[in-house]
Write a protein that holds these residues in place. Structure first.
Motif, PDB file in Angstrom:
ATOM      1  N   LEU A 131       0.577  -0.665   0.133  1.00 29.76           N
ATOM      2  CA  LEU A 131       0.401   0.175   0.002  1.00 29.76           C
ATOM      3  C   LEU A 131       1.060   0.924   0.320  1.00 29.76           C
ATOM      4  O   LEU A 131       0.837   2.046  -0.712  1.00 29.76           O
ATOM      5  N   PHE A 132       2.232   1.509   1.345  1.00 29.16           N
ATOM      6  CA  PHE A 132       2.397   2.895   0.778  1.00 29.16           C
ATOM      7  C   PHE A 132       3.829   2.503   0.039  1.00 29.16           C
ATOM      8  O   PHE A 132       3.736   3.738  -0.595  1.00 29.16           O
ATOM      9  N   ARG A 133       4.022   1.823  -0.644  1.00 29.53           N
ATOM     10  CA  ARG A 133       4.970   1.356  -1.977  1.00 29.53           C
ATOM     11  C   ARG A 133       4.108   2.730  -3.816  1.00 29.53           C
ATOM     12  O   ARG A 133       4.965   2.587  -3.958  1.00 29.53           O
ATOM     13  N   SER A 134       3.102   2.289  -3.419  1.00 34.19           N
ATOM     14  CA  SER A 134       1.684   2.515  -4.130  1.00 34.19           C
ATOM     15  C   SER A 134       1.820   4.492  -3.630  1.00 34.19           C
ATOM     16  O   SER A 134       2.290   5.625  -4.487  1.00 34.19           O
ATOM     17  N   PHE A 135       0.786   4.310  -2.400  1.00 38.19           N
ATOM     18  CA  PHE A 135       0.377   5.796  -2.334  1.00 38.19           C
ATOM     19  C   PHE A 135       1.578   6.631  -1.642  1.00 38.19           C
ATOM     20  O   PHE A 135       1.607   7.929  -1.677  1.00 38.19           O
ATOM     21  N   ILE A 136       2.878   6.356  -1.415  1.00 33.92           N
ATOM     22  CA  ILE A 136       3.602   7.542  -1.091  1.00 33.92           C
ATOM     23  C   ILE A 136       3.993   8.866  -2.323  1.00 33.92           C
ATOM     24  O   ILE A 136       4.912   9.600  -2.197  1.00 33.92           O
ATOM     25  N   SER A 137       4.004   7.927  -3.299  1.00 38.74           N
ATOM     26  CA  SER A 137       3.954   8.365  -4.993  1.00 38.74           C
ATOM     27  C   SER A 137       3.392   9.884  -4.918  1.00 38.74           C
ATOM     28  O   SER A 137       3.428  11.015  -5.747  1.00 38.74           O
ATOM     29  N   LEU A 138       2.174   9.564  -4.019  1.00 39.96           N
ATOM     30  CA  LEU A 138       0.794  10.152  -4.567  1.00 39.96           C
ATOM     31  C   LEU A 138       1.848  11.634  -3.311  1.00 39.96           C
ATOM     32  O   LEU A 138       1.132  12.714  -4.032  1.00 39.96           O
ATOM     33  N   PRO A 139       2.163  11.384  -2.362  1.00 38.50           N
ATOM     34  CA  PRO A 139       2.174  13.060  -1.365  1.00 38.50           C
ATOM     35  C   PRO A 139       2.709  13.519  -2.393  1.00 38.50           C
ATOM     36  O   PRO A 139       3.153  14.223  -2.203  1.00 38.50           O
TER      37      PRO A 139
END
Length: 220
Positions: A131-139
């Motif tokens: 989850l973080f591996r994908s979402f971290i790119s958004l912020p």
């Protein structure tokens, strides 16, 4: 049709589809599947990556090719999300995440909070946490993080994570699914390292501030 493997058993469902793409397109297919996994976080990288190694072990492509293209796929997927974050902004990104199947706005909030606290370390280590591996790119996109730093940290973190699981799948062969059982342990190790680094940073910074204040008081 499910894909037959050497012991007569079969791969079914998502695993069968992923192997089919990899066998049809070769190593670039592995990169494509991982890029899709980055864009749709519910797809488990700890399943896809061992499958890439498993497919490589069957001679469809080489081990190095599997690692290279899965890492490239990770970077491409991360950059798509970075661009979305930069283009849409925080509120619209959060609203979109809320509408995704199996996702919630809280998932984005946690990732954004992690990025806010750990900055560049969040990009590197975040590539090793589901989850973080994908979402971290958004912020990272929302905050317009330096593109070169984002790419380098994404590539480094992805290379480590991908290599471990691809190599494990390659050597385990038909037993590739065993890797998933140990994914949680590895993720906890990564999180523990991040916590330790943050603690070290805080202690070092506090000592530095106290030392500077003592020097200033002596001068006065």
């Amino acid at each position: 049709m499910p894909t037959d493997i050497a012991d007569g058993s079969q791969l079914t469902g998502f695993a069968d589809w992923a192997v089919g793409v990899m066998e049809t397109l070769g190593a670039p297919g592995a990169g494509l599947v991982i890029a899709i996994e980055n864009l749709f976080p519910p797809l488990p990288s700890e399943v896809i990556l061992p499958l890439a190694g498993f497919t490589a072990s069957r001679g469809s492509f080489g081990l190095v090719d599997a690692i290279f293209f899965t890492t490239l796929g990770s970077i491409v997927g991360a950059w798509v999300l970075y661009a979305l974050g930069a283009w849409l902004g925080r509120n619209r990104v959060r609203a979109i995440v809320e509408k995704l199947p199996l996702m919630s706005a809280e998932d984005f909030d946690k990732t954004e909070d992690w990025f806010g606290k750990h900055g560049t370390k969040a990009i590197f280590f975040g590539r090793m946490v589901p989850l973080f591996r994908s979402f971290i790119s958004l912020p990272a996109g929302v905050e317009r993080m330096n593109p070169l730093a984002f790419t380098a940290l994404t590539a480094a973190g992805s290379l480590i994570w991908n290599s471990i699981f691809v190599i494990a799948g390659f050597y385990l062969g038909e037993n590739w699914h065993v890797v998933e059982q140990y994914a949680g342990v590895f993720q906890k190790i990564v999180i523990a390292i991040v916590v330790a680094l943050v603690a070290w940073f805080v202690v070092t910074r506090v000592r530095s501030i106290r030392a500077r204040k003592r020097e200033e008081s002596l001068v006065e």
